[in-house]
Design a protein around this motif. Structure first.
Motif, PDB file in Angstrom:
ATOM      1  N   PRO A  62      29.142  15.484  12.262  1.00 55.12           N
ATOM      2  CA  PRO A  62      29.962  14.437  11.662  1.00 55.12           C
ATOM      3  C   PRO A  62      31.361  14.407  12.291  1.00 55.12           C
ATOM      4  N   ILE A  63      31.980  13.233  12.245  1.00 55.25           N
ATOM      5  CA  ILE A  63      33.263  13.024  12.910  1.00 55.25           C
ATOM      6  C   ILE A  63      34.298  12.521  11.911  1.00 55.25           C
ATOM      7  N   LEU A  64      35.451  13.186  11.889  1.00 59.98           N
ATOM      8  CA  LEU A  64      36.598  12.786  11.080  1.00 59.98           C
ATOM      9  C   LEU A  64      37.665  12.230  12.004  1.00 59.98           C
ATOM     10  N   LEU A  65      38.204  11.060  11.667  1.00 59.34           N
ATOM     11  CA  LEU A  65      39.345  10.485  12.374  1.00 59.34           C
ATOM     12  C   LEU A  65      40.486  10.332  11.379  1.00 59.34           C
ATOM     13  N   GLN A  66      41.615  10.955  11.690  1.00 62.38           N
ATOM     14  CA  GLN A  66      42.820  10.783  10.886  1.00 62.38           C
ATOM     15  C   GLN A  66      43.830   9.967  11.690  1.00 62.38           C
ATOM     16  N   ILE A  67      44.592   9.146  10.993  1.00 63.89           N
ATOM     17  CA  ILE A  67      45.615   8.323  11.633  1.00 63.89           C
ATOM     18  C   ILE A  67      46.938   8.633  10.954  1.00 63.89           C
ATOM     19  N   ASN A  68      47.913   9.033  11.753  1.00 65.07           N
ATOM     20  CA  ASN A  68      49.229   9.391  11.218  1.00 65.07           C
ATOM     21  C   ASN A  68      50.278   9.170  12.302  1.00 65.07           C
ATOM     22  N   VAL A  69      51.494   8.992  11.893  1.00 60.54           N
ATOM     23  CA  VAL A  69      52.574   8.781  12.851  1.00 60.54           C
ATOM     24  C   VAL A  69      52.781  10.000  13.753  1.00 60.54           C
ATOM     25  N   THR A  70      52.528  11.211  13.259  1.00 59.37           N
ATOM     26  CA  THR A  70      52.679  12.426  14.048  1.00 59.37           C
ATOM     27  C   THR A  70      51.423  13.284  13.916  1.00 59.37           C
TER      28      THR A  70
ATOM     29  N   ILE B  61      38.394   3.734  18.458  1.00 57.26           N
ATOM     30  CA  ILE B  61      37.672   4.031  17.215  1.00 57.26           C
ATOM     31  C   ILE B  61      36.187   3.741  17.405  1.00 57.26           C
ATOM     32  N   LYS B  62      35.886   2.616  18.034  1.00 57.88           N
ATOM     33  CA  LYS B  62      34.489   2.259  18.273  1.00 57.88           C
ATOM     34  C   LYS B  62      33.794   3.286  19.147  1.00 57.88           C
ATOM     35  N   GLU B  63      34.492   3.828  20.145  1.00 57.64           N
ATOM     36  CA  GLU B  63      33.907   4.853  21.015  1.00 57.64           C
ATOM     37  C   GLU B  63      33.643   6.149  20.251  1.00 57.64           C
ATOM     38  N   ILE B  64      34.598   6.541  19.415  1.00 57.11           N
ATOM     39  CA  ILE B  64      34.480   7.791  18.660  1.00 57.11           C
ATOM     40  C   ILE B  64      33.422   7.665  17.571  1.00 57.11           C
ATOM     41  N   ASN B  65      33.355   6.504  16.933  1.00 57.84           N
ATOM     42  CA  ASN B  65      32.391   6.224  15.870  1.00 57.84           C
ATOM     43  C   ASN B  65      32.487   7.231  14.720  1.00 57.84           C
ATOM     44  N   PRO B  66      33.659   7.330  14.073  1.00 56.25           N
ATOM     45  CA  PRO B  66      33.833   8.345  13.025  1.00 56.25           C
ATOM     46  C   PRO B  66      33.013   8.055  11.775  1.00 56.25           C
ATOM     47  N   ASP B  67      32.700   9.145  11.051  1.00 60.75           N
ATOM     48  CA  ASP B  67      31.979   9.043   9.787  1.00 60.75           C
ATOM     49  C   ASP B  67      32.932   8.846   8.608  1.00 60.75           C
ATOM     50  N   ILE B  68      34.174   9.292   8.770  1.00 64.10           N
ATOM     51  CA  ILE B  68      35.222   9.120   7.763  1.00 64.10           C
ATOM     52  C   ILE B  68      36.525   8.838   8.501  1.00 64.10           C
ATOM     53  N   ILE B  69      37.319   7.919   7.965  1.00 65.30           N
ATOM     54  CA  ILE B  69      38.650   7.665   8.495  1.00 65.30           C
ATOM     55  C   ILE B  69      39.655   7.969   7.390  1.00 65.30           C
ATOM     56  N   HIS B  70      40.630   8.797   7.729  1.00 68.49           N
ATOM     57  CA  HIS B  70      41.665   9.204   6.767  1.00 68.49           C
ATOM     58  C   HIS B  70      43.007   8.697   7.273  1.00 68.49           C
TER      59      HIS B  70
ATOM     60  N   SER C  86      36.847  16.780  14.844  1.00 67.06           N
ATOM     61  CA  SER C  86      38.069  16.248  14.257  1.00 67.06           C
ATOM     62  C   SER C  86      38.941  15.568  15.310  1.00 67.06           C
ATOM     63  N   TRP C  87      39.414  14.383  14.959  1.00 67.06           N
ATOM     64  CA  TRP C  87      40.310  13.605  15.805  1.00 67.06           C
ATOM     65  C   TRP C  87      41.548  13.237  14.997  1.00 67.06           C
ATOM     66  N   ILE C  88      42.708  13.260  15.642  1.00 72.86           N
ATOM     67  CA  ILE C  88      43.941  12.762  15.035  1.00 72.86           C
ATOM     68  C   ILE C  88      44.544  11.746  15.995  1.00 72.86           C
ATOM     69  N   ALA C  89      44.718  10.529  15.502  1.00 69.94           N
ATOM     70  CA  ALA C  89      45.409   9.480  16.251  1.00 69.94           C
ATOM     71  C   ALA C  89      46.836   9.439  15.737  1.00 69.94           C
ATOM     72  N   TYR C  90      47.798   9.402  16.646  1.00 71.93           N
ATOM     73  CA  TYR C  90      49.201   9.509  16.260  1.00 71.93           C
ATOM     74  C   TYR C  90      50.053   8.589  17.137  1.00 71.93           C
ATOM     75  N   GLY C  91      51.291   8.390  16.720  1.00 69.32           N
ATOM     76  CA  GLY C  91      52.166   7.481  17.443  1.00 69.32           C
ATOM     77  C   GLY C  91      53.366   8.109  18.120  1.00 69.32           C
ATOM     78  N   ARG C  92      53.776   9.307  17.713  1.00 71.25           N
ATOM     79  CA  ARG C  92      55.018   9.890  18.231  1.00 71.25           C
ATOM     80  C   ARG C  92      54.818  11.311  18.736  1.00 71.25           C
ATOM     81  N   GLY C  93      55.598  11.643  19.756  1.00 64.18           N
ATOM     82  CA  GLY C  93      55.675  13.019  20.211  1.00 64.18           C
ATOM     83  C   GLY C  93      54.625  13.391  21.242  1.00 64.18           C
TER      84      GLY C  93
ATOM     85  N   ASN D  63      41.003  16.867  18.443  1.00 64.74           N
ATOM     86  CA  ASN D  63      41.155  15.979  19.588  1.00 64.74           C
ATOM     87  C   ASN D  63      42.277  15.006  19.257  1.00 64.74           C
ATOM     88  N   LEU D  64      43.104  14.675  20.233  1.00 63.66           N
ATOM     89  CA  LEU D  64      44.252  13.808  19.987  1.00 63.66           C
ATOM     90  C   LEU D  64      44.128  12.483  20.725  1.00 63.66           C
TER      91      LEU D  64
END
Length: 136
Positions: free
Chosen positions: A2-10, A86-95, A34-41, A48-49
């Motif tokens: 299973p794949i988790l994608l989190q989205i946060n500024v950092t 997101i489509k490439e990763i195909n997460p099971d949950i997005i946080h 686990s993946w984290i998508a972020y905007g800064r830093g 995975n980032l």
């Protein structure tokens, strides 16, 4: 797996970035990807980032927000590119965590998430989601 994608500024710094990192560590320990998508830093992480945009994109978004009072509504191309990831990763949950911070267009993201058939979790770390201005 299973794949988790989190989205946060950092990612892995600041309060919400550390929270996302800790959730990612727990997911990895439980056998998730686990993946984290972020905007800064320029963080390091056990997850995975994915950097959403770059410093220049963030500055342009911040300038537009101040000039036109449209925080969260710039960064259109950057958000569309992120949706392809997101489509490439195909997460099971997005946080979702903090989606403000001059890096993401929330209307484009929400339009996509409305059609994406997975559980969406949104942790409200501050008042911005219901005020549009107040990050307290």
């Amino acid at each position: 797996m299973p794949i988790l994608l989190q989205i946060n500024v950092t990612a892995n710094w600041g309060s919400t970035g550390k929270i996302a990192e800790d959730i990612g560590k727990l997911a990895i320990e439980a056998g998730w990807d686990s993946w984290i998508a972020y905007g800064r830093g320029n963080p390091t992480s056990q997850s995975n980032l994915i950097r959403i945009g770059n410093d220049w994109d963030m500055r342009i978004h911040g300038l537009q927000s101040r000039l036109f009072d449209n925080h969260g509504l710039a960064s259109k191309k950057v958000t569309e590119d992120f949706i392809h990831r997101i489509k490439e990763i195909n997460p099971d949950i997005i946080h979702l965590h903090n989606i403000h911070g001059y890096y993401l267009n929330y209307q484009i993201l929400f339009r996509y998430l409305k059609e994406y058939d997975v559980p969406i979790i949104w942790t409200l770390h501050d008042c911005w989601p219901f005020t549009g201005h107040c990050a307290y």
